[in-house]
Write an enzyme that holds these catalytic residues in place. Structure first.
Site, PDB file in Angstrom:
ATOM      1  CG  ASN A  13      -1.715   1.253   1.401  1.00  0.00           C
ATOM      2  OD1 ASN A  13      -1.783   2.064   0.480  1.00  0.00           O
ATOM      3  ND2 ASN A  13      -2.324   1.426   2.567  1.00  0.00           N
ATOM      4  CD1 TRP A  14       3.523   0.965  -2.943  1.00  0.00           C
ATOM      5  CD2 TRP A  14       3.765   2.303  -4.724  1.00  0.00           C
ATOM      6  NE1 TRP A  14       4.339   0.325  -3.840  1.00  0.00           N
ATOM      7  CE2 TRP A  14       4.508   1.115  -4.949  1.00  0.00           C
ATOM      8  CE3 TRP A  14       3.762   3.292  -5.720  1.00  0.00           C
ATOM      9  CZ2 TRP A  14       5.238   0.908  -6.115  1.00  0.00           C
ATOM     10  CZ3 TRP A  14       4.491   3.082  -6.887  1.00  0.00           C
ATOM     11  CH2 TRP A  14       5.223   1.900  -7.070  1.00  0.00           C
ATOM     12  CE  LYS A  15      -0.248   3.407   4.684  1.00  0.00           C
ATOM     13  NZ  LYS A  15      -0.275   3.541   6.116  1.00  0.00           N
ATOM     14  CG  HIS A  99      -6.030   2.132   4.857  1.00  0.00           C
ATOM     15  ND1 HIS A  99      -5.640   3.115   5.737  1.00  0.00           N
ATOM     16  CD2 HIS A  99      -5.024   1.235   4.812  1.00  0.00           C
ATOM     17  CE1 HIS A  99      -4.432   2.818   6.196  1.00  0.00           C
ATOM     18  NE2 HIS A  99      -4.039   1.683   5.655  1.00  0.00           N
ATOM     19  CD  GLU A 171      -3.837  -2.355   7.162  1.00  0.00           C
ATOM     20  OE1 GLU A 171      -2.703  -2.613   6.740  1.00  0.00           O
ATOM     21  OE2 GLU A 171      -4.435  -1.306   6.896  1.00  0.00           O
ATOM     22  N   GLY A 238       2.593  -1.133   4.278  1.00  0.00           N
ATOM     23  CA  GLY A 238       2.700   0.288   3.960  1.00  0.00           C
ATOM     24  C   GLY A 238       4.160   0.683   3.779  1.00  0.00           C
ATOM     25  N   GLY A 239       4.737   1.247   4.830  1.00  0.00           N
ATOM     26  CA  GLY A 239       6.106   1.779   4.769  1.00  0.00           C
ATOM     27  C   GLY A 239       7.113   0.860   4.090  1.00  0.00           C
TER      28      GLY A 239
HETATM   29  P1  PGA Z   1       2.425   0.298   7.628  1.00  0.00           P
HETATM   30  O1  PGA Z   1       1.021   0.545   6.928  1.00  0.00           O
HETATM   31  O2  PGA Z   1       2.948  -1.008   7.108  1.00  0.00           O
HETATM   32  O3  PGA Z   1       3.274   1.473   7.223  1.00  0.00           O
HETATM   33  O4  PGA Z   1       2.180   0.246   9.097  1.00  0.00           O
HETATM   34  C1  PGA Z   1       0.116  -0.499   6.697  1.00  0.00           C
HETATM   35  C2  PGA Z   1      -1.139   0.042   6.076  1.00  0.00           C
HETATM   36  O5  PGA Z   1      -1.564   1.160   6.434  1.00  0.00           O
HETATM   37  O6  PGA Z   1      -1.751  -0.621   5.208  1.00  0.00           O
END
Ligand code: PGA
Length: 256
Positions: A13-15, A99, A171, A238-239
């Site tokens: 998830n690149w956001k 999300h 999550e 994410g990160g």
């Molecule tokens: P994160 O994010 O791995 O940076 O904690 C996960 C997400 O929000 O899907």
């Protein structure tokens, strides 16, 4: 994870990161690192404007492209929104729905999440439905109620046959982007609760076919232990999905 019955899926998830040019460069860097994933499906959920570049850069690979949101109406006066059929026609296969950032910042309620799930399924997209409790909810010991409610409302009107066409991502909000991962026991327990809830609603066969991901500070160090849980069938990352070596290590852990 239990590959006998269901898919293992690692999704990035690149956001709101990467311009189209940067997206192309990142996919090109990732491509040789994750192309050999045999036992797991890899998905990159990129910003709308990067979809075209990401699709081009993954052509002739098994990497699937996903979006991070959609609107549930098929078309009309909804300035700034994107429909399921627009995404499907482009070649997008997955879409993140509900999300916690969208729930907290953009007003996605459980009922809206349910409408988005139906819109995605009707267009042939696989929704990755996010559920998770806040820190207060965990501390008040209401995690199970919160998760069951989110799952039940998200899946209203869905058929047992459609369960294998969707993904649920657990999550915990307190673990997202914080560096705090749920322990394997905490994550495993909630993912088991999700499968039990789906079993109650849709029966054993549907429950067995459901891919359940964990997300929230999953990284190259904790992925293997989380993925070893029977009811954790992948990750929403994410990160670490923006760091090629980290994402590769997570995909490798899912391929063991
Ligand atoms: P994160 O994010 O791995 O940076 O904690 C996960 C997400 O929000 O899907």
């Amino acid at each position: 994870m239990n590959r006998r019955y269901r898919k293992t899926i690692i999704a990035g998830n690149w956001k709101m990161n990467k311009t189209p040019k940067e997206a192309r460069a990142l996919v090109e860097e990732l491509r040789p690192l994750i192309a050999k994933a045999k036992w797991c499906t890899t998905v990159l959920c990129v910003p709308f404007v990067d979809i075209s570049a990401a699709l081009k850069a993954t052509r002739a690979t098994k990497i699937a492209i996903g979006a991070q949101n959609l609107y549930y109406e098929p078309a009309g006066a909804y300035t700034g929104e994107v429909s399921a059929s627009m995404l499907a026609e482009m070649g997008v296969k997955y879409v993140i729905v509900g999300h916690s950032e969208r729930r907290a910042l953009f007003g996605d309620t459980d009922v809206i999440v349910n409408k988005k799930v139906h819109a995605a399924l009707n267009a042939g997209l696989k929704p990755i439905i996010c559920v998770g409790e806040s820190l207060e909810e965990r501390e008040q010991d209401v995690t199970a109620e919160v998760i069951r409610k989110q799952v039940k409302i998200a899946l209203m009107g869905v058929t047992a046959d459609q369960i294998r066409k969707l993904v649920i991502a657990y999550e915990p909000i307190w673990a997202i982007g914080t560096g705090k991962t749920a322990t394997v026991e905490q994550a495993g327990a909630v993912c088991t609760l999700i499968r039990d809830t789906v079993r109650e609603l849709f029966g054993a066969r549907a429950a067995r076919s459901l891919t359940i991901q964990y997300g929230g500070s999953m990284n190259e160090k904790n992925a293997a232990a989380l993925l070893a849980e029977l009811n954790i069938d992948g990750g929403l990352i994410g990160g670490a999905s923006l760091k090629p070596e980290s994402f590769k290590a997570i995909v490798d852990a899912a391929n063991q």
